[in-house]
Design an enzyme around this catalytic site. Sequence first.
Site, PDB file in Angstrom:
ATOM      1  N   GLN A   1       0.848  -1.193   0.000  1.00 18.21           N
ATOM      2  CA  GLN A   1       0.000   0.000   0.000  1.00 18.21           C
ATOM      3  C   GLN A   1       0.878   1.235   0.000  1.00 18.21           C
ATOM      4  OE1 GLN A   1      -3.177  -0.132   2.923  1.00 18.21           O
ATOM      5  NE2 GLN A   1      -3.132   2.080   3.195  1.00 18.21           N
TER       6      GLN A   1
ATOM      7  N   HIS B   1       1.406   6.995  15.679  1.00 18.55           N
ATOM      8  CA  HIS B   1       0.480   5.933  15.291  1.00 18.55           C
ATOM      9  C   HIS B   1       1.192   4.601  15.087  1.00 18.55           C
ATOM     10  CE1 HIS B   1      -1.615   9.578  13.268  1.00 18.55           C
ATOM     11  NE2 HIS B   1      -2.019   9.458  14.526  1.00 18.55           N
TER      12      HIS B   1
ATOM     13  N   LYS C   1       7.097   0.575   7.382  1.00 19.38           N
ATOM     14  CA  LYS C   1       6.876   1.720   6.500  1.00 19.38           C
ATOM     15  C   LYS C   1       8.194   2.215   5.918  1.00 19.38           C
ATOM     16  CE  LYS C   1       2.955   3.433   9.187  1.00 19.38           C
ATOM     17  NZ  LYS C   1       2.468   4.522  10.037  1.00 19.38           N
TER      18      LYS C   1
ATOM     19  N   TYR D   1       4.337   7.416   1.895  1.00 19.63           N
ATOM     20  CA  TYR D   1       4.874   6.239   2.575  1.00 19.63           C
ATOM     21  C   TYR D   1       4.283   4.957   2.026  1.00 19.63           C
ATOM     22  CZ  TYR D   1       0.810   7.073   5.685  1.00 19.63           C
ATOM     23  OH  TYR D   1      -0.435   7.316   6.195  1.00 19.63           O
TER      24      TYR D   1
ATOM     25  N   ASP E   1      -5.727  12.967  17.408  1.00 23.40           N
ATOM     26  CA  ASP E   1      -4.359  12.981  17.931  1.00 23.40           C
ATOM     27  C   ASP E   1      -4.222  13.749  19.246  1.00 23.40           C
ATOM     28  OD1 ASP E   1      -3.236  11.315  16.056  1.00 23.40           O
ATOM     29  OD2 ASP E   1      -2.458  12.910  14.793  1.00 23.40           O
TER      30      ASP E   1
END
Length: 182
Positions: free
Chosen positions: A46, A61, A71, A131, A169
Site C-alpha cells: 500500500q 500511530h 513503512k 509512505y 491525535d
Amino acid sequence: MNLIKTEIEGLYILEPRIFGDARGYFFEAYNKKVFDALVGPVDFVQDNESKSRYGVVRGLHFQKGEHAQAKLVRVVSGTVLDVAVDLRPGSKTFGKHVGVVLSGENKRMFYIPRGFAHGFSVLSEGVVFQYKCDNFYCPEAEGAIAWDDPDLGIDWGLKSEDVILSDKDRNHLSFKQFIDAL
C-alpha cells in the site's frame, strides 16, 4: 542507494543516488531489488500520501498484532521531522526514539520496521509526505501514543503554540498507559 544505520536496530535512513543536470534531477525512489539487498525482503502492499501545513503533528500511530506495518517514508516537497518510537517488548531500545529530518531537498527516506510508533511534524510552510506500507490499514487494529508524552521526551522542532493536531491525535494514551496495556 546509501544505507545509514541509526542507534536503534532495524531503523534505517536511505539516501538515493541523485542524478542532476541543467534540466533538473532523476533518482530511483524505490527499487525492490536494491531495497531488499540493503534492508531485507519487505513486501510493500500500500502507498499513501498526505499533505499538511506548517505546525501539523501527525502521530504517534501504529497498527497492532497481525496488522502491524513496516513503512518506508519520504517527503516529496517541504520538510518534516520524522520520528519512530521502539515499541518492541524486550528490545534493549524499548521506548527510545529516533528523529530524522526528511525533505524534498535531501530526498532521504526512513525505513521503520514493524513494532514502532510513527509520527512527524511539519517544519516547512507545507509538505507532501509519502509512505509505503507492508500491510493493509485496519482501523480496528489502530493504536497511538500521545505525541507530547513527557516520558518519551520528543522535541518536535515546533513551539507548542504552533502545533496543529487532529481531534483524534489530541487524545492518545500516555506511554505509561501503553505499557500497562501490554
